[in-house]
Design a protein around this motif. Structure first.
Motif, PDB file in Angstrom:
ATOM      1  N   ASN A  14       0.824  -1.200   0.000  1.00  0.00           N
ATOM      2  CA  ASN A  14       0.000   0.000   0.000  1.00  0.00           C
ATOM      3  C   ASN A  14       0.863   1.257   0.000  1.00  0.00           C
ATOM      4  N   LEU A  15       1.958   1.225   0.760  1.00  0.00           N
ATOM      5  CA  LEU A  15       2.875   2.369   0.785  1.00  0.00           C
ATOM      6  C   LEU A  15       3.500   2.587  -0.589  1.00  0.00           C
ATOM      7  N   ILE A  16       4.012   1.516  -1.181  1.00  0.00           N
ATOM      8  CA  ILE A  16       4.698   1.636  -2.470  1.00  0.00           C
ATOM      9  C   ILE A  16       3.744   2.137  -3.552  1.00  0.00           C
ATOM     10  N   SER A  17       2.539   1.560  -3.589  1.00  0.00           N
ATOM     11  CA  SER A  17       1.596   1.951  -4.642  1.00  0.00           C
ATOM     12  C   SER A  17       1.151   3.399  -4.487  1.00  0.00           C
ATOM     13  N   ASN A  18       1.059   3.895  -3.248  1.00  0.00           N
ATOM     14  CA  ASN A  18       0.646   5.282  -3.047  1.00  0.00           C
ATOM     15  C   ASN A  18       1.788   6.271  -3.248  1.00  0.00           C
ATOM     16  N   LEU A  19       3.026   5.821  -3.088  1.00  0.00           N
ATOM     17  CA  LEU A  19       4.155   6.699  -3.387  1.00  0.00           C
ATOM     18  C   LEU A  19       4.172   7.099  -4.856  1.00  0.00           C
ATOM     19  N   ALA A  20       3.654   6.229  -5.718  1.00  0.00           N
ATOM     20  CA  ALA A  20       3.690   6.505  -7.159  1.00  0.00           C
ATOM     21  C   ALA A  20       2.289   6.520  -7.766  1.00  0.00           C
ATOM     22  N   ALA A  21       1.303   6.940  -6.998  1.00  0.00           N
ATOM     23  CA  ALA A  21      -0.067   7.020  -7.523  1.00  0.00           C
ATOM     24  C   ALA A  21      -0.257   8.372  -8.214  1.00  0.00           C
ATOM     25  N   PHE A  22       0.267   8.470  -9.434  1.00  0.00           N
ATOM     26  CA  PHE A  22       0.322   9.758 -10.131  1.00  0.00           C
ATOM     27  C   PHE A  22      -0.847   9.978 -11.092  1.00  0.00           C
ATOM     28  N   LEU A  23      -1.621   8.951 -11.380  1.00  0.00           N
ATOM     29  CA  LEU A  23      -2.601   9.037 -12.462  1.00  0.00           C
ATOM     30  C   LEU A  23      -3.620  10.145 -12.226  1.00  0.00           C
ATOM     31  N   GLY A  62       4.905  11.249  -2.222  1.00  0.00           N
ATOM     32  CA  GLY A  62       4.776  10.983  -3.652  1.00  0.00           C
ATOM     33  C   GLY A  62       4.907  12.204  -4.544  1.00  0.00           C
ATOM     34  N   PRO A  63       4.213  13.313  -4.228  1.00  0.00           N
ATOM     35  CA  PRO A  63       4.350  14.500  -5.082  1.00  0.00           C
ATOM     36  C   PRO A  63       5.771  15.015  -5.206  1.00  0.00           C
ATOM     37  N   VAL A  64       6.600  14.815  -4.161  1.00  0.00           N
ATOM     38  CA  VAL A  64       8.001  15.232  -4.253  1.00  0.00           C
ATOM     39  C   VAL A  64       8.713  14.415  -5.333  1.00  0.00           C
ATOM     40  N   GLY A  65       8.460  13.095  -5.317  1.00  0.00           N
ATOM     41  CA  GLY A  65       9.035  12.248  -6.353  1.00  0.00           C
ATOM     42  C   GLY A  65       8.532  12.611  -7.733  1.00  0.00           C
ATOM     43  N   ALA A  66       7.242  12.959  -7.813  1.00  0.00           N
ATOM     44  CA  ALA A  66       6.687  13.366  -9.103  1.00  0.00           C
ATOM     45  C   ALA A  66       7.362  14.622  -9.623  1.00  0.00           C
ATOM     46  N   ALA A  67       7.603  15.587  -8.726  1.00  0.00           N
ATOM     47  CA  ALA A  67       8.267  16.825  -9.140  1.00  0.00           C
ATOM     48  C   ALA A  67       9.664  16.547  -9.681  1.00  0.00           C
ATOM     49  N   PHE A  93       4.187   8.113 -15.681  1.00  0.00           N
ATOM     50  CA  PHE A  93       3.197   7.041 -15.725  1.00  0.00           C
ATOM     51  C   PHE A  93       3.848   5.666 -15.818  1.00  0.00           C
ATOM     52  N   TYR A  94       5.001   5.583 -16.448  1.00  0.00           N
ATOM     53  CA  TYR A  94       5.710   4.301 -16.480  1.00  0.00           C
ATOM     54  C   TYR A  94       6.175   3.898 -15.075  1.00  0.00           C
ATOM     55  N   VAL A  95       6.612   4.872 -14.291  1.00  0.00           N
ATOM     56  CA  VAL A  95       7.004   4.576 -12.906  1.00  0.00           C
ATOM     57  C   VAL A  95       5.787   4.132 -12.099  1.00  0.00           C
ATOM     58  N   ASP A  96       4.662   4.815 -12.292  1.00  0.00           N
ATOM     59  CA  ASP A  96       3.413   4.417 -11.641  1.00  0.00           C
ATOM     60  C   ASP A  96       3.079   2.969 -11.995  1.00  0.00           C
ATOM     61  N   ALA A  97       3.152   2.636 -13.265  1.00  0.00           N
ATOM     62  CA  ALA A  97       2.857   1.273 -13.709  1.00  0.00           C
ATOM     63  C   ALA A  97       3.838   0.272 -13.114  1.00  0.00           C
ATOM     64  N   THR A  98       5.107   0.648 -13.048  1.00  0.00           N
ATOM     65  CA  THR A  98       6.130  -0.263 -12.532  1.00  0.00           C
ATOM     66  C   THR A  98       5.901  -0.596 -11.065  1.00  0.00           C
ATOM     67  N   THR A  99       5.518   0.394 -10.270  1.00  0.00           N
ATOM     68  CA  THR A  99       5.280   0.125  -8.851  1.00  0.00           C
ATOM     69  C   THR A  99       4.069  -0.791  -8.662  1.00  0.00           C
ATOM     70  N   SER A 100       3.037  -0.616  -9.478  1.00  0.00           N
ATOM     71  CA  SER A 100       1.887  -1.523  -9.403  1.00  0.00           C
ATOM     72  C   SER A 100       2.300  -2.944  -9.769  1.00  0.00           C
TER      73      SER A 100
END
Length: 417
Positions: A28-37, A158-163, A175-182
């Motif tokens: 849950n932590l990992i998926s929310n760190l990269a929940a950018f969609l 997560g937003p820090v990583g997105a920035a 979005f590729y990073v988001d997909a990879t974490t899922s």
């Protein structure tokens, strides 16, 4: 007369937590760190030449998918088992999130986005039901508080990583990073959450001629009172991102004040929720739910008074502590009172109305602000107070016994992943 067992502390809960539960919290932590969609979809699409209206259609499709995902995930999990729903939903989310990068038009984009929203939420009833079955009853509130902590930390960091990704790469990479974490979560779930350690799925245990369904959930009138209360509470809670920014600006304050209020909210939730759960877990589960919802309503009503920054901070702190008090028990309640054969469906049935509330709430809040100004807080505060009454009536303010068949989980077979 024997001495009552002490209630679990944060550290004792962490020490005794089973391996599969640790994996589900980490996932849950990992998926929310990269929940950018959700956050970056509109910016990505408009940057690719889609109009604002077309981008809005695609974003709405994500919301529709997320709402339906909880119901679909709950039904499927009760039939085929939690592990396969988690693995399948994460794999589907990975494929569809990556596919967003390549959509040629708005209609394909809406179809892909709806599917991504559905799969992204489909795993939640399965994961939550599995946590319930692998956790002693006296630790449910604490464990769900820890689950919320992973969500809040992921959503904050997560937003820090997105920035950083947008500064050094592109939206495609985002979005590729988001997909990879899922996909990573799905692979870990497939490899580590072994089926031999999962409770028997309800669909396999039930008589083939009479599979349990959502009709039996809807027939639980007390539970449906709680569900209605959760819906009203969601309408109120989402105003932190709908009516609140309009209100702050409309009362002569800057965007920095609004950002400060969100910071107050985030700090209190992350710093206090797990610690407060040590005490709220001792109460009949309806008490912290109803009390927290009432505090949310009072916090909104405080906004109707004078509007110096100190009062805005006070109102925000009030409704935030309401969130902190209520939310872990709200997450634990459906699985705690559900019959084992319907556990994922109960969780799905409680989640869908909240998702609908989060989707409809911004429209109600913004319309209320434009129509009544600060009077919107009377409306949204009333929603939360009504939710508290409904939850108190449905869950009870005295301890409600779990479903008769909901015995303690057999932890011996699931202690390690």
């Amino acid at each position: 007369m024997t001495k009552a067992e002490p209630h679990p502390t944060v550290l004792s809960t962490l020490r005794t937590m089973s391996g599969p539960v640790r994996i589900l919290l980490l996932g849950n932590l990992i998926s929310n760190l990269a929940a950018f969609l959700n956050a970056f979809l509109v910016l990505f699409l408009t940057g690719r030449g889609f109009s604002a209206g077309e981008s809005g259609v695609v974003l709405a499709a994500v919301m529709v998918g997320r709402i339906s995902g909880s119901a679909v995930g709950g039904a499927v999990a009760d039939r085929i088992g939690y592990r396969w729903v988690i693995v399948g939903s994460m794999a589907g989310t990975a494929v569809l999130t990556a596919a967003i990068v390549h959509v040629p038009n708005v209609w394909v984009g809406a179809l892909v986005a709806c599917g991504a929203g559905l799969t992204a939420n489909a795993y939640r009833p399965a994961a939550m039901a599995w946590i319930v079955e692998l956790t002693p009853k006296d630790q449910h509130v604490m464990v769900f508080s820890l689950l919320r902590l992973t969500f809040n930390v992921g959503s904050t960091v997560g937003p820090v990583g997105a920035a950083l990704l947008l500064a050094y790469a592109s939206y495609d990479t985002l979005f590729y990073v988001d997909a990879t974490t899922s996909l990573a979560f799905g692979v870990v779930a497939f490899a580590a959450l072994r089926p031999g350690r999962e409770p028997v799925p309800a669909g396999k245990a039930a008589d083939e001629g009479e599979r349990p369904g959502y009709g039996r959930v809807l027939a639980d009138r007390r539970f449906m009172l709680v569900v209605l209360g959760l819906f009203l509470t969601a309408l109120a809670y989402i105003q932190s991102s709908a009516a609140l920014p309009l209100f702050v600006k409309g009362t002569g304050h800057s965007a920095q004040v609004y950002a400060a209020l969100l910071t107050v909210n985030g700090f209190i939730v992350i710093a206090c929720e797990v610690l407060l759960s040590k005490w709220t877990q001792r109460l009949p589960i309806g008490v912290p739910m109803a009390a927290g919802m009432a505090m949310l309503g009072v916090g909104h009503l405080i906004y109707t008074g004078p509007t110096p920054v100190a009062m805005l901070v006070f109102g925000t702190a009030m409704w935030t502590f309401g969130e902190v008090v209520a939310a872990p028990s709200m997450m634990a309640y459906p699985g705690l009172v559900a019959p084992p054969a319907l556990r994922a469906r109960y969780i799905g049935a409680a989640t869908v109305p909240q998702q609908v509330g989060y989707a409809a709430g911004p429209m109600i809040g913004t319309a209320g602000w434009h129509a009544w100004g600060s009077g919107v807080w009377v409306l949204t505060g009333g929603f939360a107070l009504a939710g508290a009454v409904l939850v108190g009536a449905g869950a009870g303010l005295r301890r409600r016994s779990p479903a008769p068949a909901a015995a303690e989980p057999a932890l011996a077979s699931s202690a390690d992943a």
